[in-house]
Scaffold this motif. Sequence first.
Motif, PDB file in Angstrom:
ATOM      1  N   SER A  94       6.855  -4.974 -31.373  1.00  0.00           N
ATOM      2  CA  SER A  94       6.490  -5.777 -30.214  1.00  0.00           C
ATOM      3  C   SER A  94       5.042  -5.498 -29.840  1.00  0.00           C
ATOM      4  N   PHE A  95       4.344  -6.529 -29.338  1.00  0.00           N
ATOM      5  CA  PHE A  95       2.927  -6.349 -29.002  1.00  0.00           C
ATOM      6  C   PHE A  95       2.739  -5.323 -27.895  1.00  0.00           C
ATOM      7  N   SER A  96       3.756  -5.114 -27.062  1.00  0.00           N
ATOM      8  CA  SER A  96       3.584  -4.277 -25.881  1.00  0.00           C
ATOM      9  C   SER A  96       4.188  -2.886 -26.021  1.00  0.00           C
ATOM     10  N   ASP A  97       5.436  -2.821 -26.460  1.00  0.00           N
ATOM     11  CA  ASP A  97       6.125  -1.526 -26.456  1.00  0.00           C
ATOM     12  C   ASP A  97       6.956  -1.330 -27.727  1.00  0.00           C
ATOM     13  N   GLY A  98       6.461  -1.841 -28.834  1.00  0.00           N
ATOM     14  CA  GLY A  98       7.214  -1.761 -30.079  1.00  0.00           C
ATOM     15  C   GLY A  98       7.564  -0.338 -30.477  1.00  0.00           C
ATOM     16  N   GLY A  99       8.828  -0.116 -30.844  1.00  0.00           N
ATOM     17  CA  GLY A  99       9.272   1.162 -31.353  1.00  0.00           C
ATOM     18  C   GLY A  99       9.726   2.166 -30.318  1.00  0.00           C
ATOM     19  N   VAL A 100       9.546   1.860 -29.029  1.00  0.00           N
ATOM     20  CA  VAL A 100       9.905   2.830 -27.988  1.00  0.00           C
ATOM     21  C   VAL A 100      11.395   3.151 -28.026  1.00  0.00           C
ATOM     22  N   HIS A 101      12.230   2.131 -28.209  1.00  0.00           N
ATOM     23  CA  HIS A 101      13.682   2.343 -28.174  1.00  0.00           C
ATOM     24  C   HIS A 101      14.341   2.040 -29.528  1.00  0.00           C
ATOM     25  N   ARG A 102      13.551   1.992 -30.579  1.00  0.00           N
ATOM     26  CA  ARG A 102      14.104   1.622 -31.881  1.00  0.00           C
ATOM     27  C   ARG A 102      15.187   2.607 -32.318  1.00  0.00           C
ATOM     28  N   ASP A 103      16.313   2.063 -32.756  1.00  0.00           N
ATOM     29  CA  ASP A 103      17.415   2.852 -33.319  1.00  0.00           C
ATOM     30  C   ASP A 103      17.997   3.865 -32.335  1.00  0.00           C
ATOM     31  N   ASP A 104      17.848   3.614 -31.056  1.00  0.00           N
ATOM     32  CA  ASP A 104      18.404   4.538 -30.053  1.00  0.00           C
ATOM     33  C   ASP A 104      19.015   3.734 -28.910  1.00  0.00           C
ATOM     34  N   PRO A 105      20.201   3.171 -29.133  1.00  0.00           N
ATOM     35  CA  PRO A 105      20.815   2.333 -28.104  1.00  0.00           C
ATOM     36  C   PRO A 105      21.135   3.089 -26.821  1.00  0.00           C
ATOM     37  N   VAL A 106      21.389   4.373 -26.903  1.00  0.00           N
ATOM     38  CA  VAL A 106      21.679   5.145 -25.696  1.00  0.00           C
ATOM     39  C   VAL A 106      20.435   5.229 -24.815  1.00  0.00           C
ATOM     40  N   ALA A 107      19.292   5.561 -25.428  1.00  0.00           N
ATOM     41  CA  ALA A 107      18.041   5.629 -24.664  1.00  0.00           C
ATOM     42  C   ALA A 107      17.653   4.259 -24.137  1.00  0.00           C
ATOM     43  N   THR A 109      19.695   1.787 -23.381  1.00  0.00           N
ATOM     44  CA  THR A 109      20.592   1.480 -22.266  1.00  0.00           C
ATOM     45  C   THR A 109      20.150   2.199 -21.004  1.00  0.00           C
ATOM     46  N   SER A 110      19.767   3.452 -21.150  1.00  0.00           N
ATOM     47  CA  SER A 110      19.278   4.209 -19.999  1.00  0.00           C
ATOM     48  C   SER A 110      18.040   3.556 -19.405  1.00  0.00           C
ATOM     49  N   ALA A 111      17.129   3.099 -20.271  1.00  0.00           N
ATOM     50  CA  ALA A 111      15.925   2.430 -19.788  1.00  0.00           C
ATOM     51  C   ALA A 111      16.275   1.133 -19.059  1.00  0.00           C
ATOM     52  N   GLY A 112      17.248   0.409 -19.590  1.00  0.00           N
ATOM     53  CA  GLY A 112      17.683  -0.826 -18.934  1.00  0.00           C
ATOM     54  C   GLY A 112      18.290  -0.580 -17.577  1.00  0.00           C
ATOM     55  N   TRP A 138      15.715 -10.455 -40.246  1.00  0.00           N
ATOM     56  CA  TRP A 138      16.994 -10.982 -40.730  1.00  0.00           C
ATOM     57  C   TRP A 138      17.989 -10.939 -39.580  1.00  0.00           C
ATOM     58  N   GLU A 139      18.763 -11.989 -39.439  1.00  0.00           N
ATOM     59  CA  GLU A 139      19.640 -12.134 -38.278  1.00  0.00           C
ATOM     60  C   GLU A 139      20.653 -10.990 -38.152  1.00  0.00           C
ATOM     61  N   GLN A 140      21.158 -10.493 -39.264  1.00  0.00           N
ATOM     62  CA  GLN A 140      22.098  -9.380 -39.199  1.00  0.00           C
ATOM     63  C   GLN A 140      21.427  -8.121 -38.633  1.00  0.00           C
ATOM     64  N   ASP A 141      20.184  -7.871 -39.069  1.00  0.00           N
ATOM     65  CA  ASP A 141      19.456  -6.720 -38.553  1.00  0.00           C
ATOM     66  C   ASP A 141      19.157  -6.878 -37.066  1.00  0.00           C
ATOM     67  N   GLU A 142      18.795  -8.083 -36.670  1.00  0.00           N
ATOM     68  CA  GLU A 142      18.507  -8.326 -35.249  1.00  0.00           C
ATOM     69  C   GLU A 142      19.754  -8.101 -34.398  1.00  0.00           C
ATOM     70  N   ALA A 143      20.889  -8.601 -34.861  1.00  0.00           N
ATOM     71  CA  ALA A 143      22.130  -8.404 -34.115  1.00  0.00           C
ATOM     72  C   ALA A 143      22.486  -6.923 -34.033  1.00  0.00           C
ATOM     73  N   PRO A 148      24.703  -3.160 -29.627  1.00  0.00           N
ATOM     74  CA  PRO A 148      25.150  -1.920 -28.970  1.00  0.00           C
ATOM     75  C   PRO A 148      24.540  -1.719 -27.580  1.00  0.00           C
ATOM     76  N   VAL A 149      23.301  -2.152 -27.404  1.00  0.00           N
ATOM     77  CA  VAL A 149      22.643  -2.014 -26.104  1.00  0.00           C
ATOM     78  C   VAL A 149      23.262  -2.971 -25.095  1.00  0.00           C
ATOM     79  N   ILE A 150      23.486  -4.207 -25.512  1.00  0.00           N
ATOM     80  CA  ILE A 150      24.084  -5.198 -24.615  1.00  0.00           C
ATOM     81  C   ILE A 150      25.477  -4.757 -24.187  1.00  0.00           C
ATOM     82  N   GLU A 151      26.265  -4.252 -25.125  1.00  0.00           N
ATOM     83  CA  GLU A 151      27.611  -3.780 -24.786  1.00  0.00           C
ATOM     84  C   GLU A 151      27.553  -2.713 -23.702  1.00  0.00           C
TER      85      GLU A 151
END
Length: 348
Positions: A94-107, A109-112, A138-143, A148-151
């Motif tokens: 992302s142009f603004s905060d890319g990678g901050v929460h990558r691969d860490d749905p718990v973190a 979710t906490s940020a959200g 790829w759509e599968q990767d995006e999903a 997990p974060v949305i849940e």
Amino acid sequence: MHLLPTQFVDAPFAYPDGAVSRLAGGMQWFAAYEVRESGAKRIVPVAEVASLGERAAQRHARIVAPRPALTLGARTLRFDQPVVAGILNMTPDSFSDGGVHRDDPVAATSAGMVMAGAGAGLIDVGGESTRPGATTVWEQDEATRVVPVIERLAAAGALVSIDTRKALVMERALAAGAAIVNDVSALLWDKRALGIVADAGCPVIIMHSPDPEKGGHGSGGYRDVLVDVFDWLERRIDALVAAGIDRTRIIVDPGIGFGKSLQDNLALINGLAIFHGLGCPIMLGASRKRLIGALSNEAPVSERLGGSVALALKGAEAGVQLLRVHDVAETVQALRVWRGLRDRAFVG
């Protein structure tokens, strides 16, 4: 004919009956329209709008009509005052905060939830960058990134939107608890997307860009950017309604930074109130965008907080109902002060 509300007033009680109108059932009142027709502009008092004909009367009715609240499960999204939508990116680029929460749905979710606690009425979760030149995910990767974060956010009681162009991601995000689809391609990038949203009956945010099927960052070539963007969004609304989506569940976004020059973006922000003529709530997404750097000695993304808050307040002044931002706490504080000033001005 297009009507741009102007001559905003702080104390509507000081004017004769019919001399001012309330903007979209919100906190702003205005006394006149800038009428745009055949390339010409003129100012007409709101009291004289009936003299402009049936089309103008229809535009006026949409401009002043309150926007119905959306009941989304146990949550209600109201549009009688500005609501902050917090941006939660699950992207590495992302142009603004890319990678901050990558691969860490718990973190993530906490940020959200921190955003929600700071006053965000909506958390907008995205798994693909739409900056110029970004790689298509790829759509599968995006999903896999977003579900997990949305849940977790939905289970914790947050109201969540999914920021995606892809039908499969929409399906999985809605099943995970997302309540709103936010599509920068206005349901044009993926041919299945329109049917998914129509069948789900969920609200949808549609954004303008000059070439949504190709990514949204082409050249606009606008004659009058306000009128051209308005007309494009109006055609998309008509297409969505024809496909079975209720007009009251459509939110529009003029697409700041997508296929627009600095001058185009400034014209859109100065003329945001024109989009109330579409009869739908408006989202403004200008947080940390390139235009802020262009106006402030090329300030990097990390140093665009002041400009982002200034643009959010400009949106509030224009009656924008949803403000999509990165810096939730600061924007909410600014809006609370703005709201206090509005309340005080209203009582005299």
